[in-house]
Structures are given as structure tokens and as C-alpha cells.
Design an enzyme around this catalytic site. Structure first.
Site, mmCIF file in Angstrom:
data_model
loop_
_atom_site.group_PDB
_atom_site.id
_atom_site.type_symbol
_atom_site.label_atom_id
_atom_site.label_comp_id
_atom_site.label_asym_id
_atom_site.label_seq_id
_atom_site.Cartn_x
_atom_site.Cartn_y
_atom_site.Cartn_z
ATOM 1 N N GLU A 91 19.338 -10.752 -51.881
ATOM 2 C CA GLU A 91 19.427 -9.316 -52.123
ATOM 3 C C GLU A 91 19.525 -8.559 -50.797
ATOM 4 O OE1 GLU A 91 17.188 -7.301 -55.586
ATOM 5 O OE2 GLU A 91 15.944 -6.959 -53.808
ATOM 6 N N GLY A 224 41.260 26.926 -32.824
ATOM 7 C CA GLY A 224 42.237 27.782 -33.491
ATOM 8 C C GLY A 224 41.802 29.229 -33.384
ATOM 9 N N MET A 225 42.665 30.138 -33.831
ATOM 10 C CA MET A 225 42.390 31.564 -33.719
ATOM 11 C C MET A 225 41.237 31.974 -34.636
ATOM 12 S SD MET A 225 45.649 33.094 -35.866
ATOM 13 C CE MET A 225 45.037 34.773 -35.912
ATOM 14 N N GLY A 226 40.666 33.133 -34.380
ATOM 15 C CA GLY A 226 39.580 33.638 -35.211
ATOM 16 C C GLY A 226 40.030 33.845 -36.644
ATOM 17 N N GLY A 227 39.156 33.493 -37.593
ATOM 18 C CA GLY A 227 39.466 33.698 -39.007
ATOM 19 C C GLY A 227 40.372 32.665 -39.616
ATOM 20 N N GLY A 229 39.636 29.444 -40.203
ATOM 21 C CA GLY A 229 38.939 28.510 -41.072
ATOM 22 C C GLY A 229 38.285 27.343 -40.364
ATOM 23 N N LYS A 230 38.000 27.488 -39.064
ATOM 24 C CA LYS A 230 37.382 26.390 -38.296
ATOM 25 C C LYS A 230 35.969 26.077 -38.806
ATOM 26 C CE LYS A 230 37.702 28.662 -34.456
ATOM 27 N NZ LYS A 230 38.321 29.893 -35.004
#
Length: 574
Positions: A91, A224-227, A229-230
Site C-alpha cells: 500500500e 502586460g498592461m493594466g486591466g 487580466g494578469k
């Protein structure tokens, strides 16, 4: 707990049980193990404990093997006579295979037995193997070695040791349930009300991580740029992976919190969540750095540092790969790609805009809450999508603002957005602009007002003519995700003549708004792009020039301010 998929390496398995209990029934079934099973069940932890009907013969039955494979975690209770059972040893081998291949978490519990006896097969464990070697396994050297290796590997894992009369058994059981509970429920994070395009991004990141993951420390930079979705993507990865590590921590809003509370506070939070250092007070960032390194260097952890914007933040929280135990994963989200490269982060993932289908799906959900869309709104929807240009932040905010509005209100709102950016969107995007130096700010505003979509060589020449330093300035804007340099699709080469400077429409709107806020009077702003404003200022300057010219001429002829010129004066002027 609902069934949930494992990582990519074990996606074919579904979790049926939270915990699988491995134990020697004769030793602990009606005592310690029975009490532990009851305590786990009371905490809502769905635990598998075998009944005697499942143990047929000396080998693991298919139903028991299935229960092991469908358990998220396993508790192995090493008691005095555990190794005397070949069933228990088989087991254990199966459990360790799940640990190696499917990231099962194992908690060894040494119940009134010295861990070194398990690790090196001494005491009762040595006696048990002497019995196996004299019995029917005396010619099966391979199996004996497999069992010994399994005991050694399990004993090397971080576990708990109960010494008889060393503490109350109920307190020891409480420690186990708290440990298991922390692994099963690592405070999963809310990802998004309506995540769109997330699955494809997560698959791309998993492929990137799997390609470099080889039982070593891996650092992944999401930029990536702001907003864009990071943070949403990082939360989804955290929820998927957290249970596979000894400890996991998601440090949100590092930029904002380090400004409000200092980096020492973030270091203390990391220690609290990853090594359970409660109420620790470091006092100083430089005192915290060696403490973090010392406490984490042998621990396999998942650490997410969300929204980093300064080198000092990385140095204070994840100074190097040698800070963490083998198999650890460190994820950093930032708008600034350059910071990741400076810190030696090799695995980079850029989050791009949503495509047209994804944008429509996200916008419709926020604007109509999945209700049937009136066809009369379609043209206005297209205008809103064109403005948002695949930016999730803009799609969510504008879509929500449009909810339950009339056609006329939609038309009025979109016209306003096209001229003046939404305040909530601008607040988030403005952070990147505020972090720029003077040279980069001026270049940013010029590109926002005049040069987006133009040839890179042309933009550089125009900026140089304005007295700016475009080579470094454009590079900084690119690294901060404020612009992109893309190759023209109709050119085969990739030179400065074939590259285009692109700024997202919402960021352009923000830049123009910054200029607009300089004054409500066009002639007091340092940049003009509206046709009516330009014509107005030109007319004003023309009239102003004529008046100033006339005044200067009259004064040169000796005409005082309130004195009317003579006819001869007029004739001479004309």
C-alpha cells in the site's frame, strides 16, 4: 468536497476522497486511527478508511488501489508492527507512486515509533524485514528493496512524531487535522464573476511551466498592461496549484501595500503564510531577507507576488532561486517586463487582449446578465467593443455601466466614452503613467495624441525634433506595457522602417484626457488634436497677433493707450 481535477500530469484522475488513511489495523484501528478518522470527518474532511472486506490476501485489491489514486492526500501511520504487514508495505509503495506521478501530498505520522527505525529499518522494522527475508520473500530481493526504499522515502518527508506520554493524544490528533485542513483548504481565491478566455491562457502557462519544471525552483513572470487580466490569471493558477505544495501564499497588491505598510509587512505576511510564523516582527527589511531565505530554503512552496512595480520589492520578497526549496514555483505579475528581466526571470508570459468573440461574450454578460440581447443594441455593442478593444477591465466596467439602460442612454454614454475615458478605467491605467519620468511622460503624451499607428522611424525623428530622447523613452514605454512595437504585416523584413508604434485605444484616451485636464481652454493646453480646438486657437492667435501688432505700431507712433489715432496715423499704418 466536490471532485476536482489534479494538475496536467494527473488530469485523468478525479478526486473522490480528501484523505486516504494507511495504517496497521491490529495496532491502531480501534484506538488512534479510529479517533483520527472521527476528528477528520467532524472537520468535513472526506476520509477513506478501509474495512476488512477490502483486504483480501496479501496484495492490494483493485478497489483499494482505486481509492488511493482518487485521494488528494494520504496519511501514513507508522506504528510498531506496520512493516510486518506486506499488505501495508505494498500500500505504501502505491501511495508513493501517486506522490511522484500525481502530486499526492503525504503526511507521515510516527506513532510511538522512532522515525530513524522506519528510515533505516531498525528495531521492530528490522525484525519485520528479517522475517520477510527468511520467509516467502527470501528470493525476491527486488521486492524487499522496493519496500525498504519506500520506507526510506516516506520517512524523509516532513511528518509528525507522537511520543507516548509526551503529549495528550487528542492534542496530537488536533495538530494533524489542522495540518490536513490547511492543505485541503488553502484559502482559495475568487477568480472572477465571469472568467472569459481564462482556460486557454492557463493551458499556455502550464505548458510554459512544464517545459522548465524539473524538480527545481521555477520563477514565472506574467506581464502586460493594466486591466489586461494578469491578477485574474495568477489567482486561477494559484487555485489550481496550491494544494500540490507544502505551503502556498498569494500576496496581492504588492505595489499598493508596500507603499501603505512597507516591505517589512509583506515579508512578515510571507513568513506567516508559508512557515506559520505567527506574530513575528522583523523590524527591518534587511533583517527580514536572511530570515526568509533561511526559513524557506528547504520548503517546497508556491508564492505569488501580485502587482510588482519596483526592483526593491522583488529583492525583499524573492531575492533568488536559492531562497526556496526544490520544486517551488514563484509567480510575479507586473506591468513592467524590464523588472522581470533584471531579476533574472527567464519564464515570461505576456497577457494580450481578448479576441472579438471573447470580448463580446464578456461584454454581453456584464451589460445584459445573460439575458436575450435586443437586436437594436447590436450597433451600439459594436461601438463599445471597438472602444474597449479587447481590454477586460474596460469591457467589464463599461458593460456594467450599460446594464438596464435605454438605447438613447447607451448612445449618449458611448459618445462620452469615445471622447472622455471612464474614470474607473483611467484610475487603474493612470498608475503606469504616474511612474514615468519627465522624458517618458512627454513621449507618452505625444504618441497618445499624434503618433499611435505610425512608423517607428518617423516617430523617433519627430520626438527628436521636439528635443526628447526617443530611443530610451520608447523602450521604457514598451517595457511598462504602455505601447507595443509590431511588425507591418505587408513587410518581410523586420527593421525600424517596418515597425509600427501601437498604443491601445483606452490608453490613448487616458493620455488625451491628461492633456485635456491642463485647462478647459484649448489655447492653454500644450497639445491639440480636435479639429474645432485647433481652428479656434489658430483664429484666436491670428486675432491676438493683429491686435498686438496694431498696439505696438500705435505706441511706436506716440499714440497713448486711450487715445484715438489720427486719420494720418491710419493711413500710414495701411
Amino acid at each position: 468536497m466536490a471532485q476536482q481535477s489534479s494538475s496536467s500530469s494527473s488530469s485523468k484522475y478525479k478526486y473522490t476522497y480528501d484523505v486516504f488513511l494507511s495504517f496497521r489495523g491490529e495496532d491502531t484501528r480501534f484506538g488512534f486511527t479510529g479517533n483520527l478518522y472521527s476528528a477528520l470527518s467532524q472537520r468535513g474532511i472526506f476520509t477513506f478508511i478501509d474495512d476488512n472486506d477490502l483486504r483480501k490476501g496479501k496484495e492490494i485489491t483493485p478497489s483499494l488501489r482505486k481509492a488511493i489514486q482518487e485521494s488528494r492526500n494520504s496519511i501514513v501511520i507508522f506504528s510498531k508492527n506496520y512493516a510486518a504487514s506486506t499488505f501495508c508495505l505494498n500500500e505504501l509503495v502505491e501511495i508513493l507512486e501517486c506522490h511522484a506521478n500525481h502530486n499526492m501530498w503525504i503526511l507521515p505520522v510516527f506513532y510511538d515509533i522512532d522515525p530513524s527505525h522506519v528510515r533505516h529499518q531498525k528495531g521492530s522494522y528490522g525484525e519485520a524485514f528479517a522475517m520477510h527475508e527468511r520467509g516467502r520473500f527470501k528470493h525476491d530481493f527486488e521486492k524487499l528493496q522496493k519496500w525498504k526504499m519506500a520506507l526510506r522515502r516516506a520517512a524523509d518527508l516532513s511528518g509528525l512524531h507522537f511520543k507516548n506520554r509526551g503529549e495528550y493524544e487528542f492534542e496530537f490528533i488536533k495538530r494533524i487535522t489542522e495540518e490536513v485542513s490547511s492543505k485541503l483548504h488553502p484559502h482559495l481565491l475568487h477568480i472572477a464573476d465571469y472568467p472569459v478566455g481564462l482556460q486557454a491562457r492557463m493551458q499556455q502557462i502550464q505548458q510554459l511551466m512544464d517545459a522548465s519544471f524539473d524538480n527545481k525552483v521555477t520563477m514565472l513572470g506574467i506581464h502586460g498592461m493594466g486591466g489586461i487580466g494578469k491578477s485574474t490569471l495568477a489567482r486561477a493558477i494559484y487555485n489550481l496549484k496550491a494544494h500540490q505544495f507544502e505551503a502556498a501564499s498569494f500576496i496581492a497588491n504588492v505595489r499598493e501595500n508596500s507603499t501603505k505598510h512597507g516591505l517589512v509587512h509583506i515579508q512578515e505576511t510571507i513568513l506567516s503564510e508559508l512557515v506559520c510564523e505567527r506574530n513575528i516582527k522583523l523590524g527591518d527589511v534587511y533583517r527580514g531577507i536572511p530570515i526568509l531565505q533561511q526559513r524557506l530554503c528547504r520548503k517546497r512552496v508556491l508564492l505569488v507576488l501580485d502587482d510588482i512595480d519596483k526592483k526593491e520589492q522583488l529583492q525583499a520578497t524573492s531575492g533568488g532561486l536559492d531562497w526556496f526549496g526544490r520544486g517551488s514555483i514563484i509567480i510575479v505579475t507586473t506591468r513592467e517586463k524590464h523588472l522581470l528581466k533584471c531579476h533574472g526571470v527567464e519564464n515570461l508570459y505576456e497577457v494580450n487582449e481578448l479576441n472579438d468573440i471573447q470580448s463580446l461574450e464578456l461584454f454581453r454578460w456584464n451589460a445584459f446578465k445573460n439575458k436575450k440581447v435586443d437586436p437594436n443594441y447590436m450597433e451600439l455593442i459594436k461601438r463599445a467593443l471597438y472602444y474597449a478593444n479587447g481590454l477586460p477591465l474596460a469591457l467589464e466596467i463599461i458593460g456594467s455601466n450599460m446594464f438596464d439602460k435605454t438605447l438613447d442612454e447607451w448612445d449618449s454614454a458611448i459618445e462620452a466614452y469615445e471622447r472622455f475615458p471612464n474614470r474607473d478605467v483611467q484610475k487603474i491605467l493612470r498608475v503606469s503613467y504616474d511612474s514615468l519620468d519627465t522624458n517618458e511622460r512627454e513621449i507618452f503624451l505625444d504618441i497618445a495624441c499624434f503618433f499611435s499607428g505610425r512608423n517607428l522611424r518617423y516617430v523617433r525623428e519627430m520626438l527628436m525634433a521636439r528635443g526628447f530622447h526617443p530611443k530610451i523613452g520608447i523602450r521604457v514605454l514598451k517595457d511598462k506595457s504602455l505601447i507595443k512595437i509590431v511588425k507591418r504585416s505587408d513587410r518581410l523584413l523586420d527593421t525600424i522602417y517596418d515597425q509600427i508604434v501601437i498604443m491601445h485605444d483606452v490608453i490613448r484616451s487616458m493620455g488625451k484626457q491628461i492633456v485635456y485636464e491642463q485647462s478647459k481652454w484649448p489655447h492653454k493646453r500644450n497639445r491639440l488634436w480636435f479639429y474645432d480646438d485647433i481652428v479656434s486657437v489658430l483664429k484666436m492667435n491670428t486675432v491676438g497677433y493683429a491686435r498686438r501688432s496694431r498696439k505696438n505700431t500705435m505706441e511706436s507712433k506716440g499714440v497713448r493707450k486711450n487715445e484715438k489715432p489720427t486719420n494720418d496715423s491710419y493711413k500710414r499704418e495701411r
